[in-house]
Design a protein around this motif. Structure first.
Motif, short mmCIF file in Angstrom:
data_model
loop_
_atom_site.label_atom_id
_atom_site.label_comp_id
_atom_site.label_asym_id
_atom_site.label_seq_id
_atom_site.Cartn_x
_atom_site.Cartn_y
_atom_site.Cartn_z
N VAL A 83 0.75 -1.25 -0.07
CA VAL A 83 0.05 -0.24 0.13
C VAL A 83 1.04 1.20 0.00
CG1 VAL A 83 -1.58 1.33 1.41
CG2 VAL A 83 -2.13 -0.86 0.95
N GLU A 84 1.80 1.25 0.69
CA GLU A 84 2.82 2.39 0.85
C GLU A 84 3.52 2.57 -0.47
OE1 GLU A 84 4.76 5.81 1.87
OE2 GLU A 84 3.13 4.78 3.15
N ALA A 85 4.09 1.76 -1.10
CA ALA A 85 4.53 1.75 -2.47
C ALA A 85 3.64 2.20 -3.46
CB ALA A 85 4.96 0.27 -2.82
N ILE A 86 2.34 1.81 -3.67
CA ILE A 86 1.36 2.43 -4.39
C ILE A 86 1.05 3.80 -4.08
CG2 ILE A 86 -0.92 2.13 -5.30
CD1 ILE A 86 -0.75 -0.95 -4.65
N MET A 87 1.09 4.27 -2.89
CA MET A 87 0.95 5.63 -2.49
C MET A 87 1.89 6.37 -2.95
SD MET A 87 -2.04 6.06 -0.60
CE MET A 87 -1.62 7.55 0.20
N ARG A 88 3.10 5.93 -2.67
CA ARG A 88 4.15 6.74 -3.01
C ARG A 88 4.44 7.29 -4.62
NH1 ARG A 88 8.76 7.26 0.72
NH2 ARG A 88 8.37 6.54 2.59
N VAL A 89 3.95 6.26 -5.59
CA VAL A 89 4.23 6.33 -6.73
C VAL A 89 3.08 7.23 -7.31
CG1 VAL A 89 4.07 5.13 -9.16
CG2 VAL A 89 5.34 4.25 -7.19
N ASN A 90 1.73 6.98 -6.71
CA ASN A 90 0.48 7.66 -7.33
C ASN A 90 0.18 8.91 -6.60
OD1 ASN A 90 -0.36 5.70 -9.46
ND2 ASN A 90 0.30 4.49 -7.91
N GLN A 91 0.71 9.11 -5.61
CA GLN A 91 0.22 10.37 -4.67
C GLN A 91 0.74 11.74 -5.38
OE1 GLN A 91 0.92 10.81 -0.59
NE2 GLN A 91 -1.12 11.24 -0.22
N THR A 92 -0.22 12.57 -6.17
CA THR A 92 0.16 13.85 -6.56
C THR A 92 -0.45 15.18 -5.83
OG1 THR A 92 -1.78 14.23 -7.95
CG2 THR A 92 0.43 12.95 -8.93
N GLY A 93 -1.39 14.71 -4.96
CA GLY A 93 -1.79 15.64 -4.07
C GLY A 93 -2.87 16.49 -5.09
N GLN A 94 -3.44 15.68 -6.28
CA GLN A 94 -4.56 16.60 -6.76
C GLN A 94 -5.58 15.41 -6.87
OE1 GLN A 94 -3.05 17.77 -10.42
NE2 GLN A 94 -1.40 18.74 -9.69
N LYS A 95 -7.00 15.95 -7.06
CA LYS A 95 -8.14 15.29 -7.26
C LYS A 95 -7.77 14.24 -8.36
CE LYS A 95 -11.61 18.35 -5.78
NZ LYS A 95 -12.95 18.99 -6.09
N GLY A 96 -8.23 12.80 -8.13
CA GLY A 96 -8.03 12.02 -9.25
C GLY A 96 -7.03 10.94 -8.86
N ASP A 97 -6.03 11.05 -8.03
CA ASP A 97 -4.96 10.27 -7.56
C ASP A 97 -5.32 8.82 -7.56
OD1 ASP A 97 -3.04 12.34 -7.79
OD2 ASP A 97 -2.80 12.22 -5.53
N GLY A 98 -6.64 8.59 -6.99
CA GLY A 98 -7.21 7.22 -7.07
C GLY A 98 -7.58 6.67 -5.75
N LYS A 99 -7.83 5.45 -5.50
CA LYS A 99 -8.13 4.95 -4.17
C LYS A 99 -7.47 3.47 -4.12
CE LYS A 99 -12.20 7.26 -2.97
NZ LYS A 99 -11.79 8.60 -3.59
N ILE A 100 -7.46 3.12 -3.00
CA ILE A 100 -6.91 1.76 -2.46
C ILE A 100 -7.83 1.07 -1.70
CG2 ILE A 100 -4.89 0.52 -1.60
CD1 ILE A 100 -3.01 2.80 -2.23
N PHE A 101 -8.21 -0.13 -2.00
CA PHE A 101 -9.16 -0.82 -0.97
C PHE A 101 -8.38 -2.06 -0.65
CE2 PHE A 101 -11.59 1.19 -4.27
CZ PHE A 101 -12.47 1.98 -3.60
N VAL A 102 -8.29 -2.72 0.60
CA VAL A 102 -7.85 -3.69 1.08
C VAL A 102 -9.02 -4.68 1.88
CG1 VAL A 102 -6.24 -4.67 2.81
CG2 VAL A 102 -5.54 -2.52 1.85
N SER A 103 -9.12 -5.68 1.07
CA SER A 103 -9.92 -6.81 1.50
C SER A 103 -9.50 -8.26 1.98
CB SER A 103 -11.02 -6.98 0.19
OG SER A 103 -11.34 -5.91 -0.21
N PRO A 104 -10.20 -8.59 2.74
CA PRO A 104 -9.66 -9.96 3.18
C PRO A 104 -10.02 -11.22 2.21
CG PRO A 104 -11.57 -9.64 4.61
CD PRO A 104 -11.21 -8.28 3.56
N ILE A 105 -9.09 -12.03 2.08
CA ILE A 105 -9.19 -13.05 1.09
C ILE A 105 -9.35 -14.35 2.20
CG2 ILE A 105 -8.35 -14.58 -0.64
CD1 ILE A 105 -9.47 -11.89 -1.53
N ASP A 106 -10.25 -15.39 1.85
CA ASP A 106 -10.61 -16.63 2.86
C ASP A 106 -9.49 -17.60 2.20
OD1 ASP A 106 -12.52 -15.31 4.35
OD2 ASP A 106 -14.03 -16.19 3.13
N GLU A 107 -9.37 -17.60 0.89
CA GLU A 107 -8.62 -18.77 0.27
C GLU A 107 -8.16 -18.44 -1.12
OE1 GLU A 107 -6.44 -21.09 0.50
OE2 GLU A 107 -7.86 -22.56 1.80
N ALA A 108 -6.99 -18.95 -1.44
CA ALA A 108 -6.59 -18.91 -2.68
C ALA A 108 -5.76 -20.18 -3.01
CB ALA A 108 -5.41 -18.00 -3.04
N ILE A 109 -6.13 -20.63 -4.28
CA ILE A 109 -5.71 -21.94 -4.88
C ILE A 109 -4.99 -21.86 -6.23
CG2 ILE A 109 -6.44 -24.33 -5.36
CD1 ILE A 109 -8.87 -23.81 -3.61
#
Length: 122
Positions: A83-109
């Motif tokens: 999350v910090e890496a994505i923030m550092r690259v994408n944060q310009t301080g202007q509207k439209g920089d984006g959003k980051i969502f973090v969700s739990p994952i029960d399983e991956a196969i």
């Protein structure tokens, strides 16, 4: 394990992928998407092959803005780093920089090997 979904500017996708790859997170899904929050379109950033005239509303602005959506599965202990890496690259301080969502994952196969849990995403 967590799923990180990042909606970012199209012109930031290559740098974001490079930084995540350097940090050891090369696996992701990237999609071209259209959407919007409060921001109106920044036409200079629109690089997608789209008919911009069809996307204009009555005020002459684009009601939906081309963005890139990244989906990354990471072990719980790596969420803050990614999350910090994505923030550092994408944060310009202007509207439209984006959003980051973090969700739990029960399983991956992993289909090829049948590995599950963190082994399936590393």
């Amino acid at each position: 394990m967590k799923e990180i979904t990042a909606i970012i500017r199209p012109n930031k996708i290559n740098t974001t992928k490079m930084v995540l790859n350097t940090l050891g997170f090369p696996a992701m899904t990237a999609q071209r998407v259209l959407g919007r929050g409060k921001q109106k379109a920044i036409l200079g950033e629109v690089t997608m092959a789209i008919d911009k005239t069809k996307l204009r509303d009555k005020q002459g602005t684009m009601p939906y803005i081309p963005k890139r959506m990244l989906t990354i599965l990471v072990p719980d202990e790596d969420v803050s780093l990614v999350v910090e890496a994505i923030m550092r690259v994408n944060q310009t301080g202007q509207k439209g920089d984006g959003k980051i969502f973090v969700s739990p994952i029960d399983e991956a196969i992993r289909v090829r090997t049948g590995e599950s849990g963190d082994k399936a995403i590393i």
